[in-house]
Design an enzyme around this catalytic site. Sequence first.
Site, PDB file in Angstrom:
ATOM      1  N   GLN A 215       0.824  -1.217   0.000  1.00  0.00           N
ATOM      2  CA  GLN A 215       0.000   0.000   0.000  1.00  0.00           C
ATOM      3  C   GLN A 215       0.854   1.261   0.000  1.00  0.00           C
ATOM      4  O   GLN A 215       0.305   2.369  -0.015  1.00  0.00           O
ATOM      5  CB  GLN A 215      -0.931   0.015   1.233  1.00  0.00           C
ATOM      6  CG  GLN A 215      -1.922  -1.115   1.292  1.00  0.00           C
ATOM      7  CD  GLN A 215      -2.995  -1.065   0.193  1.00  0.00           C
ATOM      8  OE1 GLN A 215      -3.118  -0.082  -0.533  1.00  0.00           O
ATOM      9  NE2 GLN A 215      -3.750  -2.140   0.065  1.00  0.00           N
ATOM     10  N   LYS A 238      -1.695  -3.002  -7.725  1.00  0.00           N
ATOM     11  CA  LYS A 238      -2.117  -1.876  -6.877  1.00  0.00           C
ATOM     12  C   LYS A 238      -1.472  -0.573  -7.330  1.00  0.00           C
ATOM     13  O   LYS A 238      -1.588   0.458  -6.669  1.00  0.00           O
ATOM     14  CB  LYS A 238      -1.756  -2.164  -5.416  1.00  0.00           C
ATOM     15  CG  LYS A 238      -2.566  -3.309  -4.801  1.00  0.00           C
ATOM     16  CD  LYS A 238      -2.318  -3.407  -3.325  1.00  0.00           C
ATOM     17  CE  LYS A 238      -2.693  -4.750  -2.739  1.00  0.00           C
ATOM     18  NZ  LYS A 238      -4.126  -4.992  -2.698  1.00  0.00           N
TER      19      LYS A 238
END
Length: 422
Positions: A215, A238
């Site tokens: 993240q 991501k």
Amino acid sequence: MDGIIQPIIVEGNKIDPNIIRRDFPILNRQINGHRLVYLDNAATTQKPSSVINAMDEYYRFHNANVHRGLHTLAEEATTAYESTRAKIAEFIGGVKPSEIIYTRGTTESINLVAQSWGRANVGPHDRIVITQMEHHANLVPWLMLAKRAHAELEYIPINAEGYLNLDNIDTIINGNTKIVAVTQMSNVLGTINPVDRIIDRAHKVGAVVLVDGAQAVPHLPVNVKSLDADFYVFSAHKMLGPTGLGVLYGKERLLEEMEPIEFGGEMISRVQFDSAEWNILPYKFEAGTPHIAGAYGFGPALDYLTKLGMEAIRNHEIELTSYALEKLHELKYVKIFGPLDENQRGGVISFKVKDIHPHDLATVLDSYGIAVRAGHHCAQPLTNLLGEISTTRASLYIYNNKDDVDELVKGLIEARRYFGRV
Ligand code: C6P
């Protein structure tokens, strides 16, 4: 391999999401009669045309296996595959391409380290340290290793604001500690952790550190060299890239010492009926035919982020997160989890709406075209620690704008009405 990248305007070290949006065909979709408001970026991000085109181009014009053939197509595929590896190495701080191992994703990268480095270096009474805010991918592999090795698994706690409590770090990361595994940014709380401080302490006692950057690396400038991380892991999907492709960065010295955990083609240098020798780095850890189309797609994804600039991306997310926190805060029936200081968190916002189950809320929001995630977000121990079974999560990225946040807020107000909670 270089897909067409639309010009991107970067002004005052800020990005313009309204220009960026034009590069993402999926954002033109209507969902249930509404424009798509995509706020599930922590799960996976959308892909720009350059990424989609590069993968299409590979299958149309270059399809071949890598490192095996001497024909033109095989050479083209190998060159592209290796050039993406070099781009990844550059993107995370200019490490050696041979220190970049392609995996299927963050999950596989962590499992590789736990099974290879972990089994060789962690024994009875040794300590593995992780934190209470880990995703299952950075928890279960260490739990399994600890059980198998009869080692201790110790957790750095979190405080009420959703930060790591590092008060007792010197006792938690003690002389028995062999490895510390920590997320750089929580996928539930959004907290950005002071991994440099943790790495510093771990190195003082001779422990190695794995940083889960799943993240973080899509949203912040990351330099694994200045961090001095021993292992750093993340997933392409991501950060605008394709699914099924991930990265394990490891310091050369550590990777050299490690044994492969998967065996087969490409990872060997010499095989006889009764013995096998391993290939050089990074191929030693890349058994079998890899995700070549994935590497074709990930190259333009990295180009896109590089062109925007990671500082500019971070600035945009600070501004948008601050706006979202402020707007959500105005709704008295919304409880936000995680830090409220946008400078110490990313754009992952988990919350509860009073008297509405997170799954029901997500379903109603979807009826307005708003995509959020509901559940424990693959961090069950953390969610339980927050006193919840599930939460709703909105997560932001480069193409999100204030209109998206306004739509979310409108959706929450509508959902309250729909369930008769006004
Ligand atoms: N989190 C989410 O919705 P993979 O699935 O291997 O690409 O990534 C695993 C992973 C590891 N660490 C962190 C911090 C993560 O957030 C994730 C993936 C997604 O939160 C899917 S569960």
